[in-house]
Motif scaffolding. Structure first.
Motif, short mmCIF file in Angstrom:
data_model
loop_
_atom_site.label_atom_id
_atom_site.label_comp_id
_atom_site.label_asym_id
_atom_site.label_seq_id
_atom_site.Cartn_x
_atom_site.Cartn_y
_atom_site.Cartn_z
N SER A 24 0.82 -1.21 0.00
CA SER A 24 0.00 0.00 0.00
C SER A 24 0.85 1.25 0.00
O SER A 24 2.00 1.25 0.47
CB SER A 24 -0.89 0.02 1.25
OG SER A 24 -0.08 0.16 2.41
N GLY A 75 -0.91 4.73 0.92
CA GLY A 75 -2.09 5.56 1.12
C GLY A 75 -1.76 7.04 1.10
O GLY A 75 -0.61 7.46 1.33
N GLU A 79 -0.40 7.94 4.39
CA GLU A 79 0.51 6.94 4.97
C GLU A 79 1.95 7.42 4.89
O GLU A 79 2.38 7.98 3.89
CB GLU A 79 0.36 5.62 4.21
CG GLU A 79 1.09 4.45 4.82
CD GLU A 79 0.80 3.16 4.07
OE1 GLU A 79 1.22 2.10 4.56
OE2 GLU A 79 0.15 3.20 3.00
N ALA A 88 0.31 5.87 9.95
CA ALA A 88 -0.64 4.83 9.51
C ALA A 88 0.03 3.46 9.56
O ALA A 88 -0.23 2.60 8.72
CB ALA A 88 -1.19 5.12 8.12
N GLN A 135 -1.77 0.01 8.95
CA GLN A 135 -3.22 0.18 8.80
C GLN A 135 -3.75 -0.28 7.45
O GLN A 135 -4.92 -0.61 7.32
CB GLN A 135 -3.60 1.64 9.04
CG GLN A 135 -3.19 2.16 10.41
CD GLN A 135 -3.57 1.20 11.53
OE1 GLN A 135 -4.74 0.90 11.73
NE2 GLN A 135 -2.57 0.71 12.24
N TYR A 136 -2.91 -0.27 6.43
CA TYR A 136 -3.33 -0.71 5.10
C TYR A 136 -2.62 -2.02 4.77
O TYR A 136 -1.56 -2.34 5.31
CB TYR A 136 -3.01 0.35 4.05
CG TYR A 136 -3.61 1.69 4.38
CD1 TYR A 136 -4.97 1.83 4.60
CD2 TYR A 136 -2.81 2.83 4.46
CE1 TYR A 136 -5.52 3.06 4.91
CE2 TYR A 136 -3.36 4.08 4.77
CZ TYR A 136 -4.72 4.18 5.00
OH TYR A 136 -5.27 5.39 5.31
N SER A 157 -8.45 -2.17 1.58
CA SER A 157 -8.01 -1.91 2.95
C SER A 157 -8.07 -0.44 3.32
O SER A 157 -8.00 -0.10 4.50
CB SER A 157 -6.58 -2.44 3.14
OG SER A 157 -5.62 -1.68 2.41
N LEU A 158 -8.22 0.44 2.33
CA LEU A 158 -8.39 1.87 2.64
C LEU A 158 -9.62 2.10 3.49
O LEU A 158 -9.70 3.06 4.26
CB LEU A 158 -8.50 2.67 1.34
CG LEU A 158 -8.54 4.19 1.45
CD1 LEU A 158 -7.22 4.74 1.98
CD2 LEU A 158 -8.88 4.82 0.11
N ARG A 171 -9.97 -0.73 10.81
CA ARG A 171 -8.79 -0.20 11.48
C ARG A 171 -8.31 1.08 10.81
O ARG A 171 -7.92 2.03 11.49
CB ARG A 171 -7.67 -1.25 11.50
CG ARG A 171 -7.08 -1.58 10.13
CD ARG A 171 -5.98 -2.62 10.25
NE ARG A 171 -5.28 -2.84 8.99
CZ ARG A 171 -5.58 -3.77 8.11
NH1 ARG A 171 -6.61 -4.58 8.33
NH2 ARG A 171 -4.86 -3.91 7.00
N ALA A 172 -8.33 1.11 9.45
CA ALA A 172 -7.81 2.27 8.74
C ALA A 172 -8.71 3.49 8.96
O ALA A 172 -8.22 4.60 9.18
CB ALA A 172 -7.71 1.96 7.25
N TYR A 231 -8.23 4.80 12.43
CA TYR A 231 -6.97 5.55 12.53
C TYR A 231 -7.14 6.95 11.94
O TYR A 231 -6.63 7.93 12.49
CB TYR A 231 -5.86 4.80 11.79
CG TYR A 231 -4.51 5.47 11.91
CD1 TYR A 231 -3.66 5.19 12.97
CD2 TYR A 231 -4.08 6.39 10.94
CE1 TYR A 231 -2.42 5.80 13.08
CE2 TYR A 231 -2.85 7.01 11.05
CZ TYR A 231 -2.02 6.71 12.12
OH TYR A 231 -0.81 7.33 12.23
N ARG A 232 -7.87 7.06 10.84
CA ARG A 232 -8.03 8.37 10.20
C ARG A 232 -8.89 9.32 11.01
O ARG A 232 -8.87 10.53 10.76
CB ARG A 232 -8.61 8.20 8.79
CG ARG A 232 -7.64 7.61 7.79
CD ARG A 232 -8.05 7.88 6.35
NE ARG A 232 -9.33 7.31 5.99
CZ ARG A 232 -9.50 6.08 5.52
NH1 ARG A 232 -8.46 5.28 5.38
NH2 ARG A 232 -10.70 5.65 5.21
#
Length: 436
Positions: free
Chosen positions: A114, A116, A119, A126, A129-130, A152-153, A157-158, A161-162
């Motif tokens: 990933s 992101g 990220e 992050a 997280q991805y 996974s975005l 969990r991601a 986190y955001r």
């Protein structure tokens, strides 16, 4: 639309890919590869395939738990698109492009990773997280992993986190690189502010770096001082991950480490000094201290990731005074602070529903799927793991204490029992504990 890794920028491919591209252009040892840019993700989400019916079991994070209180509320509401976008498929034209660039890359096994939009940035790591996948073989397997990385975005969990690190428009690129068959791998913090001169801190273990970054082992720990002296602490490296035997898209396997290797340091001094020197050069290029993932293959050091240190080891590790107190367990100081509360033993996602605000999470190790718990609990204790693992980094970003690598803590502590953890010293106090 696919671009060489050397052409990656934060705008077209996210900070992780851009950092790797910058390292390659500067001559650092980075595995070659290419990037499926964020524009491809935007195109796929703008024109989703209505016939697609992905199997949610392919990504365990989607259906990990039926508990829908603090972990689900609002987590997939950003732009109103989360649930739709996580099921996007790879279009036929992109599959054709992938076939061509994989042929040019010429590697039988690749890493699909990933990158992101938020990220590995200065605002947030992050960390973990991805999704990323190692030792992927064949076009069909690469296409499947690209789809999972995109999805996974919008994992629980991601998105959780955001909430701490809001992004205006979450997007994701995908890095495809030559897979490094690592004999040893780990993490380097280029400068530890707790030491004179900002010594480099290294954690490493046998096999692929997953075991270190995911906290699956208590790794060897090293401090490489500016003058060249090295402090060493041997970890309990009970398992390792390596490329599998091949077939069905490749992948990695876990194996036990022979006892004699567990008790042997996995890096020698000359390698450590080379790693530290590379770290200093990367930090100079990137303009500040870096969190670097590395892999050693046939004594060649590869750099597979670099990001700004967002969660430094910002408090001196205090050495506890000698004591005869049998109620004190010791581990690795992962995140500073002190917390007291009921121990909540979590063995898997099926236990998430029992976790309440103020609990101390006690577990074997933390998987990235568990990140939402970090916004609820008062502290974290693990049986294995190091202070440069994803769990420790995310704990420091959440500003909750963490003590890692406390051998046998899952057996020593009862669920609901009141405990106190001191992250600065790496101690867990369990009143009434009597050791056998």
């Amino acid at each position: 639309m696919i671009i060489p890794l050397t052409e990656a920028t934060p705008e077209n491919a996210g900070a992780k890919a851009a950092a790797l591209g910058r390292l390659i252009r500067a001559g650092f040892p980075v595995p070659p590869g290419f990037v499926i840019p964020t524009a491809a993700y935007r195109s796929a989400t703008a024109h989703p395939d209505p016939s697609a019916n992905p199997d949610p079991s392919a990504n365990p994070d989607r259906s990990a738990t039926g508990h829908a209180s603090q972990f689900d509320a609002g987590h997939l509401s950003q732009s109103g698109t989360g649930r739709r976008h996580r099921d996007v498929v790879v279009s036929a034209w992109l599959v054709d492009e992938l076939a061509g660039v994989l042929d040019v890359l010429g590697e039988s096994s690749v890493a699909v990773r990933s990158s992101g939009s938020g990220e590995d940035s200065a605002e947030g790591s992050a960390a973990g997280q991805y999704d990323s996948y190692l030792a992927v073989e064949g076009l069909a397997a690469v296409v499947a992993k690209v789809q999972l990385v995109w999805g996974s975005l919008w994992s629980r969990r991601a998105v959780a986190y955001r909430l701490l690190h809001p992004e205006r428009t979450p997007e994701i690129a995908v890095i495809v690189q030559r897979f490094v068959d690592a004999e040893v791998a780990g993490v380097l913090f280029t400068a530890d502010p707790r030491t004179p001169g900002g010594a480099a801190v290294v954690e490493a273990s046998w096999g692929l770096g997953e075991t270190v970054v995911q906290g699956l082992v208590t790794p060897d720990s090293y401090v490489v001082h500016a003058a060249g002296e090295i402090d060493r602490r041997c970890g309990s490296k009970a398992t390792r991950r390596d490329r599998g035997a091949g077939g069905d898209g490749g992948g990695v396997v876990s194996n036990e480490v022979p006892v004699e290797q567990r008790e042997k340091l996995c890096l020698w001094d000359e390698q450590l000094r080379r790693i530290a020197r590379l770290g200093r050069e990367v930090a100079e290029l990137m303009g500040g201290p870096q969190d670097i993932e590395f892999a050693v293959e046939n004594d060649r050091i590869w750099l597979v990731q670099t990001r700004p240190i967002t969660a430094p080891l910002d408090a001196p590790e205090q050495q506890p005074q000698p004591t005869d107190d049998e109620s004190v367990l010791r581990g690795v100081a992962g995140s500073p602070g002190t917390a007291s509360g009921p121990a909540r033993l979590v063995r898997g996602v099926e236990d998430f529903g029992r976790v309440e605000a103020g609990d101390i999470l006690v577990c074997r190790f933390t998987d990235p799927v568990w990140t939402p718990l970090f916004g609820v609990v008062a502290g974290v204790v693990t049986e294995v793991g190091g202070r440069l693992s994803h769990a420790a980094i995310v704990a420091r970003e959440h500003r909750i204490p963490a003590v890692l690598g406390v051998s046998g803590v899952m057996s020593a502590v009862e669920d609901g029992q009141s405990i106190t953890i001191v992250g600065d010293m790496g101690t867990v106090t369990v009143p009434g504990l009597l050791r056998s």
